[in-house]
Design a protein around this motif. Structure first.
Motif, PDB file in Angstrom:
ATOM      1  N   MET A  75       0.844  -1.209   0.000  1.00  0.00           N
ATOM      2  CA  MET A  75       0.000   0.000   0.000  1.00  0.00           C
ATOM      3  C   MET A  75       0.874   1.253   0.000  1.00  0.00           C
ATOM      4  O   MET A  75       0.565   2.247  -0.653  1.00  0.00           O
ATOM      5  N   LYS A  76       1.987   1.158   0.742  1.00  0.00           N
ATOM      6  CA  LYS A  76       2.904   2.316   0.802  1.00  0.00           C
ATOM      7  C   LYS A  76       3.536   2.545  -0.575  1.00  0.00           C
ATOM      8  O   LYS A  76       3.599   3.674  -1.070  1.00  0.00           O
ATOM      9  N   LEU A  82      -1.997   6.545   3.327  1.00  0.00           N
ATOM     10  CA  LEU A  82      -2.013   5.842   4.612  1.00  0.00           C
ATOM     11  C   LEU A  82      -2.054   6.820   5.793  1.00  0.00           C
ATOM     12  O   LEU A  82      -2.651   6.532   6.830  1.00  0.00           O
ATOM     13  N   GLY A  83      -1.420   7.987   5.629  1.00  0.00           N
ATOM     14  CA  GLY A  83      -1.376   8.983   6.707  1.00  0.00           C
ATOM     15  C   GLY A  83      -2.733   9.623   6.984  1.00  0.00           C
ATOM     16  O   GLY A  83      -2.908  10.291   8.007  1.00  0.00           O
ATOM     17  N   ASN A 255      -0.345   0.844  16.605  1.00  0.00           N
ATOM     18  CA  ASN A 255       1.016   0.476  16.987  1.00  0.00           C
ATOM     19  C   ASN A 255       2.035   1.447  16.378  1.00  0.00           C
ATOM     20  O   ASN A 255       2.043   1.647  15.152  1.00  0.00           O
ATOM     21  N   PRO A 256       2.915   2.043  17.209  1.00  0.00           N
ATOM     22  CA  PRO A 256       3.932   2.961  16.665  1.00  0.00           C
ATOM     23  C   PRO A 256       4.765   2.326  15.543  1.00  0.00           C
ATOM     24  O   PRO A 256       5.269   3.021  14.662  1.00  0.00           O
ATOM     25  N   TYR A 257       4.893   1.011  15.582  1.00  0.00           N
ATOM     26  CA  TYR A 257       5.615   0.275  14.521  1.00  0.00           C
ATOM     27  C   TYR A 257       5.037   0.623  13.150  1.00  0.00           C
ATOM     28  O   TYR A 257       5.769   0.864  12.191  1.00  0.00           O
ATOM     29  N   TYR A 262       5.230   2.664   7.979  1.00  0.00           N
ATOM     30  CA  TYR A 262       4.344   2.865   6.827  1.00  0.00           C
ATOM     31  C   TYR A 262       3.688   4.237   6.778  1.00  0.00           C
ATOM     32  O   TYR A 262       2.858   4.510   5.917  1.00  0.00           O
ATOM     33  N   GLY A 263       4.057   5.078   7.747  1.00  0.00           N
ATOM     34  CA  GLY A 263       3.559   6.453   7.696  1.00  0.00           C
ATOM     35  C   GLY A 263       2.108   6.608   8.096  1.00  0.00           C
ATOM     36  O   GLY A 263       1.437   7.567   7.691  1.00  0.00           O
ATOM     37  N   LEU A 264       1.597   5.676   8.917  1.00  0.00           N
ATOM     38  CA  LEU A 264       0.239   5.888   9.429  1.00  0.00           C
ATOM     39  C   LEU A 264       0.251   7.091  10.360  1.00  0.00           C
ATOM     40  O   LEU A 264       1.279   7.416  10.975  1.00  0.00           O
TER      41      LEU A 264
END
Ligand code: ADP
Ligand code: XUL
Length: 517
Positions: A75-76, A82-83, A255-257, A262-264
């Motif tokens: 997706m990235k 995604l953000g 999750n910070p991961y 992935y820039g969420l």
């Protein structure tokens, strides 16, 4: 500011996603990662690893975790926004269980950002593989649990279902009996949905009332763990299970991961996951009683919303919590898409040729019948595989194609009679709902119009809609309405003459089934 919500679906054969824009009522992206082809190291066939014993079917939980990384990478790479996603939820194949040690909570909270999701999960597994819903190796454990709970009727009344081989409680009992040491080391047992929910949320996720009902461990009336069922299943089980929570629970931020990799958006909300059938209920728009849906995925399932908790007196069907509140009914047939595929492959057909065979053969197949039990069947209960044919020549490819689909549809009609009134229409979803010829037989056997929706992935759409509802607290009909309208022109109307043929044939089918049980 667009209102984007993401729904993920960790199903038997793939991890897929649907990204929706709530304002425009549109699906922005719809994609899937197939386990067999994208993650060959796990050596799966149709997403699972089969043992010598046809009753034993497992998958690796590391495969599901790795798929999550891979799907987000895709997706990235494709520059999806995604953000801008406001909330994420998901759907998981039901019943499968994942066993972790006492460090799981800490591991989910403080992920090693240099490792992958699978690396992080590998550190806490107390059992390397997960029995999935196709596993039917726990008949002894079902018998034991049922006996302690006071028999079939008492088990149905307590948990919403009779004890079933694939349900999580019997599976946990088998593990505790066979590997007591590893069971003792297990500090946390997750469902597929709650494992994936934990990875997305970066904390141990509760189990929602939709998927929790598929365990033979939840009090179906009160939506709490059922003390007698826990006791009947395995020692110290309560301590190993997370809490049960409503299906619209917002667990916190993601999750910070996922933010880092992935820039969420760090404010993006993680909404609890549910089972694939409860999610498909939402994804087909069945937020109030009156209609049914049939999902033709790896399993074939038939389900609908219910106003009250009404259980199946024969103990073949199930009652689960509906994510929209109240209850849903469900019947699950194991010999769904893979049985259709077996027949297709046996004659070297592709799906177009299979559909051609359905067009070229007469309604009712001139009485040529099949019991398509390529795998042990759930409904009706068939403990060992064994395909049966009547008046049907195995060499006749076209007739076998028609026989498998007619059998599946007649079996659905026969075994769903307990659900009550005939619905006004059927919504079809799942991979095989793309096939109009299959839907034609569905419409004729049920004598009911069948509709198809924009995406065949009702489970992932349902998960996205659940994320949107939990985030916005908008009433359900307003949330699902724009996304669950039937596709213009998708109506498959029943043919009265064909319906009359099936009204007769179904008696012969029922008798043939009885003779072979
Ligand atoms: P799951 O979610 O359980 O992993 P899906 O809902 O994605 O499964 O459905 C996958 C199945 O769809 C495949 O196993 C395949 O048999 C079936 N399928 C895909 N296209 C067609 C078609 N045109 N006709 C019939 N079946 C199809
Ligand atoms: C439902 C069931 C299957 C799985 C996989 O009871 O076992 O439908 O959820 O899709």
């Amino acid at each position: 500011m667009p209102k984007y919500f993401l729904g993920l679906d960790s199903s038997t054969q793939s991890l897929s996603s649907v990204l929706i824009d709530l304002d425009s009522g549109k699906i922005i992206d719809d994609r899937a990662l197939n386990f067999d082809s994208a993650l060959p190291d796990y050596k799966t066939t149709n997403g699972v690893n089969r043992a010598q014993d046809p009753a034993v079917v497992h998958s690796s939980p590391l495969m599901w975790a790795e798929a999550l990384d891979r799907l987000f990478q895709g997706m990235k790479k494709d520059k999806l926004p995604l953000g801008d996603i406001l909330a994420i939820s998901g759907s998981g194949q039901q019943h499968g269980s994942v066993y972790m040690n006492g460090n799981a909570a800490k591991q989910f909270r403080d992920m090693d950002l240099n490792g992958t999701l699978a690396d992080n999960l590998a550190r806490v597994l107390s059992r390397p593989s997960s029995p999935v819903w196709m596993d039917s190796s726990t008949s002894a454990e079902c018998e034991e649990i049922r006996a302690v709970l006071g028999g079939k009727d008492a088990t149905v009344a307590a948990t919403g279902s009779d004890a079933f081989e694939r349900f999580t409680g019997p599976q946990i009992r088998k593990f505790a009996k066979r590997e007591p040491g590893a069971y003792k080391q297990t500090g946390h047992i997750a469902l597929v949905s709650s494992l994936m929910s934990s990875l997305v949320a970066g904390q141990i996720s509760p189990i929602d009332v939709g998927d929790g009902a598929g365990m033979n461990l939840m009090d179906i009336a009160g939506f709490t763990w059922h003390p007698a069922a826990l006791e009947a299943t395995a020692p110290d089980l309560r301590q190993k299970l997370p809490p049960i929570a409503a299906s619209d629970t917002v667990l916190g931020v993601v999750n910070p991961y996922l933010v880092l990799r992935y820039g969420l958006n760090p404010a993006c909300k993680a909404v609890i996951w549910s089972g694939d059938n409860p999610c498909s209920l939402i994804g087909t728009g069945l937020v109030s009683p009156g209609m049914i849906a049939i999902s033709l995925g790896t399993s074939d399932t038939l389900f609908g919303a219910m106003s009250a908790c009404e259980t199946d007196p024969r103990g073949e069907g199930h009652v689960f919590g509906s994510p929209a509140g109240g209850y849903m009914s469900l019947i699950c047939f194991k010999n769904g898409s893979l049985a259709r595929e077996k027949v297709k492959d046996q004659y070297g057909y592709d799906w177009d040729r299979f559909s051609q065979a359905l067009r070229d053969t007469p309604v009712g197949n001139q009485g040529k019948l099949m019991l398509p039990w390529f795998d042990p069947e759930i409904v009706p209960r068939v403990p060992a595989p064994g395909v049966k044919r009547k008046n049907l020549d195995e060499q006749d490819g076209d007739a076998n194609c028609r026989a498998v689909v007619e059998a599946q549809m007649m079996s659905m009609r026969l075994h769903s009679a307990w659900m009550g009134e005939k619905p006004a229409c059927i919504y079809a979803t799942g991979g095989a709902s793309a096939n109009t010829e299959i839907l034609r037989i569905m419409a004729d056997v049920h004598n009911t119009p069948v509709y198809r929706q924009e995406t065949a992935n009702g489970a992932a759409l349902g998960a996205a809609l659940r994320a949107a509802q939990a985030f916005t607290q908008t009433p359900w009909p307003d949330i699902v309405g724009p996304f669950t309208q039937p596709l213009p022109g998708s109506k498959v109307a029943p043919d009265p003459q064909a319906a009359a043929i099936y009204d007769q044939l179904i008696n012969e089918y029922a008798a043939f089934e009885q003779e072979n049980l």
